[in-house]
Design a protein around this motif. Structure first.
Motif, PDB file in Angstrom:
ATOM      1  N   HIS A 109       5.486   4.485   7.241  1.00 41.07           N
ATOM      2  CA  HIS A 109       6.482   4.987   8.208  1.00 41.07           C
ATOM      3  C   HIS A 109       7.018   3.884   9.125  1.00 41.07           C
ATOM      4  O   HIS A 109       8.178   3.900   9.502  1.00 41.07           O
ATOM      5  N   ASP A 110       6.186   2.900   9.471  1.00 39.98           N
ATOM      6  CA  ASP A 110       6.641   1.865  10.406  1.00 39.98           C
ATOM      7  C   ASP A 110       6.846   0.509   9.746  1.00 39.98           C
ATOM      8  O   ASP A 110       6.855  -0.519  10.417  1.00 39.98           O
ATOM      9  N   VAL A 111       7.018   0.547   8.407  1.00 37.27           N
ATOM     10  CA  VAL A 111       7.108  -0.715   7.671  1.00 37.27           C
ATOM     11  C   VAL A 111       8.292  -1.574   8.149  1.00 37.27           C
ATOM     12  O   VAL A 111       8.248  -2.801   8.118  1.00 37.27           O
ATOM     13  N   GLY A 112       9.328  -0.921   8.676  1.00 39.47           N
ATOM     14  CA  GLY A 112      10.517  -1.639   9.156  1.00 39.47           C
ATOM     15  C   GLY A 112      10.258  -2.465  10.411  1.00 39.47           C
ATOM     16  O   GLY A 112      11.079  -3.317  10.794  1.00 39.47           O
ATOM     17  N   LYS A 113       9.115  -2.251  11.057  1.00 39.87           N
ATOM     18  CA  LYS A 113       8.804  -3.003  12.289  1.00 39.87           C
ATOM     19  C   LYS A 113       8.553  -4.478  12.012  1.00 39.87           C
ATOM     20  O   LYS A 113       8.451  -5.279  12.940  1.00 39.87           O
ATOM     21  N   ILE A 114       8.484  -4.817  10.740  1.00 38.97           N
ATOM     22  CA  ILE A 114       8.286  -6.216  10.365  1.00 38.97           C
ATOM     23  C   ILE A 114       9.452  -7.072  10.881  1.00 38.97           C
ATOM     24  O   ILE A 114       9.322  -8.264  11.117  1.00 38.97           O
ATOM     25  N   GLN A 169      15.875   0.357  15.439  1.00 42.21           N
ATOM     26  CA  GLN A 169      16.321  -0.259  14.192  1.00 42.21           C
ATOM     27  C   GLN A 169      15.224  -0.244  13.109  1.00 42.21           C
ATOM     28  O   GLN A 169      15.514  -0.309  11.922  1.00 42.21           O
ATOM     29  N   HIS A 170      13.929  -0.099  13.528  1.00 42.38           N
ATOM     30  CA  HIS A 170      12.857  -0.191  12.529  1.00 42.38           C
ATOM     31  C   HIS A 170      12.928   0.945  11.499  1.00 42.38           C
ATOM     32  O   HIS A 170      12.485   0.790  10.374  1.00 42.38           O
ATOM     33  N   CYS A 171      13.547   2.062  11.892  1.00 43.63           N
ATOM     34  CA  CYS A 171      13.688   3.185  10.942  1.00 43.63           C
ATOM     35  C   CYS A 171      14.682   2.825   9.831  1.00 43.63           C
ATOM     36  O   CYS A 171      14.439   3.087   8.644  1.00 43.63           O
ATOM     37  N   GLU A 209      13.294   8.910   9.053  1.00 37.61           N
ATOM     38  CA  GLU A 209      13.374  10.128   9.880  1.00 37.61           C
ATOM     39  C   GLU A 209      12.148  10.435  10.741  1.00 37.61           C
ATOM     40  O   GLU A 209      12.131  11.468  11.409  1.00 37.61           O
ATOM     41  N   HIS A 210      11.127   9.572  10.744  1.00 33.72           N
ATOM     42  CA  HIS A 210       9.898   9.994  11.433  1.00 33.72           C
ATOM     43  C   HIS A 210      10.033  10.015  12.954  1.00 33.72           C
ATOM     44  O   HIS A 210       9.149  10.501  13.645  1.00 33.72           O
ATOM     45  N   HIS A 211      11.159   9.497  13.500  1.00 33.33           N
ATOM     46  CA  HIS A 211      11.386   9.626  14.949  1.00 33.33           C
ATOM     47  C   HIS A 211      12.489  10.634  15.269  1.00 33.33           C
ATOM     48  O   HIS A 211      12.926  10.740  16.411  1.00 33.33           O
ATOM     49  N   GLU A 212      12.946  11.364  14.244  1.00 34.96           N
ATOM     50  CA  GLU A 212      13.903  12.457  14.499  1.00 34.96           C
ATOM     51  C   GLU A 212      13.144  13.615  15.143  1.00 34.96           C
ATOM     52  O   GLU A 212      11.920  13.722  14.991  1.00 34.96           O
TER      53      GLU A 212
HETATM   54 FE   LIG Z   1       7.966   4.416  14.013  1.00 33.53          FE
END
Ligand SMILES: [Fe+2]
Ligand SMILES: [Fe+2]
Length: 328
Positions: free
Chosen positions: A176-181, A204-206, A228-231
């Motif tokens: 779910h948070d892989v974009g935080k890279i 932007q990480h989403c 969508e996990h922060h929707e």
């Molecule tokens: Fe997240």
């Protein structure tokens, strides 16, 4: 009367009508009568023989026709036997080719199974690489991801989803948070309240996560979760402001599991909340931040002690693997 006399009499016998003027030889009448009798007898014998011959001819004819009929039937039976043999041969041939086709199909299915399994292994390997990168970068602990995965699986199972989907939601949730890279370290690790600008970078990480997961079918659910996990159920979330069932079911489930675990874990900017406080926050968010139906399932799992069991099992398995170390 001598033999010669008899001979003479026979030779002189005239069977034609007798001339009444001629003198009658004595005994001629008797002889004529006898002769007539003999002729009658002979006629009778003749006609009887004829009748017998005719009868015989009829019987013979009948027998012939019966024989012909038998021969015809025999011919038909032979023909039928030949046809039956041909039919049986055809059938055997069909069965043979059917069996061969089935075997071919089974072989193809086996190959597909192997290919699918390989694809799955490759996908799972990809996940662990991504996770390694993400945990190094984000300081997100492996135990957070493990607990989220187990909570997600428990919720999905409780909602009655099929086993394959439960598994897919589970492995997809860990990304779910892989974009935080891509998120700068100073924002990720900030212990202060984020400015609006910093918050828009976090959002932007989403989008980055969804992009990073490419286009493979294997990551389809994971892409939805990352995006969508922060929707929020009420449409006030990010990055797209989707609401209700516009948000994928997997993401709605992950959102609850992720927030609950974040609240009940220690983070650089906060202490760990108790499970009760975390659960109350989730219940309060039902219908606003979270899908109320999933919240109900989650609360039921908590009441049954499932969440607590998962949490202690994850802690125990990590203590086994890394004795002496504790999760950050
Ligand atoms: Fe997240
Ligand atoms: Fe998380």
């Amino acid at each position: 009367m001598s033999n010669d006399d008899t001979k003479d009499m026979v030779e002189t016998v005239d069977v034609s009508p007798r001339d009444p003027d001629l003198p009658q030889a004595p005994g001629a009448d008797v002889f004529r009568q006898l002769l007539h009798q003999a002729v009658r007898v002979a006629d009778m014998a003749n006609s009887q023989a004829m009748r017998m011959a005719l009868d015989f001819a009829k019987v013979y004819e009948r027998e012939q026709s019966v024989r012909k009929e038998f021969e015809n039937q025999l011919k038909q039976m032979t023909l039928m036997e030949k046809q039956a043999t041909r039919y049986a041969e055809d059938l055997a041939g069909m069965l043979r080719s059917e069996r061969e086709r089935r075997q071919e199909l089974e072989r193809a299915l086996d190959q597909e199974r192997i290919a699918n399994e390989e694809l799955r292994r490759t996908g799972l390997q990809g996940i662990s690489h991504l996770l390694l990168a993400a945990t190094i970068k984000d300081r997100t602990t492996g135990t957070h991801l493990q607990r989220v995965r187990r909570y997600v699986e428990a919720i999905a199972e409780r909602l009655g989803l099929p086993e394959e989907l439960v598994e897919e939601f589970g492995y997809s949730s860990v990304m779910h948070d892989v974009g935080k890279i891509h998120t700068p370290d100073h924002i990720l690790q900030s212990e202060h309240h984020l400015s609006d600008d910093e918050f828009s970078v976090i959002k932007q990480h989403c989008i980055d996560g969804e992009k990073m997961l490419g286009t493979a079918r294997f990551f389809e659910t994971a892409r939805g979760i990352a995006r969508e996990h922060h929707e929020r159920w009420d449409g006030k979330g990010y990055p797209d402001g989707k609401k209700g069932e516009e948000i994928s079911l997997a993401a709605r489930i992950v959102s609850i599991a992720d927030v609950f675990d974040a609240l009940t874990s220690k983070r650089p900017y906060k202490d760990a909340w108790s499970a009760e406080a975390g659960l109350r926050a989730i219940e309060t968010g039902a219908g606003e931040r979270f899908d109320p139906e999933i919240v109900a399932g989650f609360v039921a799992l908590a009441r049954e002690g499932v969440l607590e069991r998962i949490s202690s099992e994850v802690a125990a398995s990590n203590a086994d693997e890394h004795p002496g170390s504790s999760a950050k």
